[in-house]
Design an enzyme around this catalytic site. Structure first.
Site, PDB file in Angstrom:
ATOM      1  N   SER A 140       3.352   3.314   2.253  1.00 13.31           N
ATOM      2  CA  SER A 140       2.091   2.954   2.534  1.00 13.31           C
ATOM      3  C   SER A 140       2.199   2.133   3.779  1.00 13.31           C
ATOM      4  O   SER A 140       3.134   1.386   4.142  1.00 13.31           O
ATOM      5  CB  SER A 140       1.322   2.157   1.477  1.00 13.31           C
ATOM      6  OG  SER A 140       0.111   1.546   2.083  1.00 13.31           O
ATOM      7  N   TYR A 154       0.586  -4.546  -4.563  1.00 13.66           N
ATOM      8  CA  TYR A 154       0.441  -2.950  -4.132  1.00 13.66           C
ATOM      9  C   TYR A 154       1.399  -2.868  -2.762  1.00 13.66           C
ATOM     10  O   TYR A 154       2.138  -2.007  -2.821  1.00 13.66           O
ATOM     11  CB  TYR A 154      -0.731  -2.584  -3.897  1.00 13.66           C
ATOM     12  CG  TYR A 154      -0.810  -1.077  -3.281  1.00 13.66           C
ATOM     13  CD1 TYR A 154      -0.868   0.065  -4.117  1.00 13.66           C
ATOM     14  CD2 TYR A 154      -0.940  -1.009  -1.903  1.00 13.66           C
ATOM     15  CE1 TYR A 154      -0.827   1.215  -3.581  1.00 13.66           C
ATOM     16  CE2 TYR A 154      -1.012   0.426  -1.285  1.00 13.66           C
ATOM     17  CZ  TYR A 154      -1.041   1.619  -2.251  1.00 13.66           C
ATOM     18  OH  TYR A 154      -0.928   2.568  -1.734  1.00 13.66           O
TER      19      TYR A 154
END
Length: 252
Positions: A140, A154
């Protein structure tokens, strides 16, 4: 052509979107996720649109590590080997560290990193045996730096899987007589079921199909790593890596 492709987390979002594009390109697919009913519906759709390909589905909770290895082995038998594995399954739960959200953060850490490690282990065992294969790890753009608030854990897991992929890639340097590649992709804001709650507010969000087409393009090019879509995320990534943390906070 890497004909036979396994995708984890294929029942929705990026996994489902990539499956549609790869099917249209003639790839045989092994699709895994917890929601097997959605996988079966996707399988029927893909086979109707692309009757010349093979599609198999397997129920898989990636946090059941023994099941990861068992399902990968089943998919290998089903398709006569795997040419590419896309480690895509992930979780976006979380809260600011220190606010009583440890359980949610722990779930995200286990799903996005420990489970990803199990998937990489299962894939690489097969690729080493065949001396060929393509491992794709979905990270990501949040992995570029430490992220604030609910994104902290995350982002940390996505940085971890990126380093995991780089370490696997390092092991391949100097190893002769193989055709094994490792790709790390850093998606920016791509609409998916995971982030639907923030889609209206997110800047620079692209729709699922556009984002997945960009992902598949980089996958098929077998790049080492890439921000996806390249514009504007490649230059934004460079800024994120070097900007003061206060500036980075305002970018997310």
């Amino acid at each position: 052509m890497r004909k036979n492709v396994l995708i984890t987390g294929a029942s929705s979002g990026l996994g489902e979107g990539m499956a549609r594009i790869l099917a249209a390109k003639g790839h045989n697919l092994a699709l895994t996720a917890r929601r097997v009913d959605r996988l079966e519906a996707l399988k029927a759709e893909l086979l109707e649109a692309n009757p010349s390909i093979e599609v198999v589905v397997h129920e898989l909770d990636v946090n059941d590590h023994d099941q990861v290895f068992a399902v990968f082995k089943k998919a290998i038998v089903d398709l006569g080997g795997l040419d590419r594995v896309i480690v895509n399954a992930g979780l976006g739960k979380g809260g600011r560290v220190g606010t009583g959200k440890f359980y949610a953060n722990k779930q995200t850490a286990e799903t996005n990193f420990i489970a990803a490690l199990a998937q990489c282990e299962a894939a690489m065992e097969h690729f080493y045996e065949r001396k060929a294969g393509h491992l794709v790890v979905i990270s990501s753009m949040s992995a570029m730096r430490g992220m604030p608030s609910a994104l902290t854990t995350y982002a940390a897991t996505k940085a971890a899987v990126a380093m995991l992929a780089e370490g696997i890639r390092s092991d391949l340097i100097g190893r002769k007589g193989h055709d094994i590649k490792v790709t790390t992709l850093y998606p920016g804001y791509i609409a998916s079921e995971m982030n639907e709650a923030v889609q209206k507010e997110a800047r620079m969000m692209v729709d699922t199909e556009t984002g997945c087409k960009a992902l598949v393009k980089k996958i098929e090019a077998e790049v080492v790593d890439a921000a996806v879509p390249a514009w504007p995320w490649a230059p934004i990534g460079k800024v994120m890596k070097h900007a003061p943390l206060g500036v980075v906070r305002k970018m997310v």
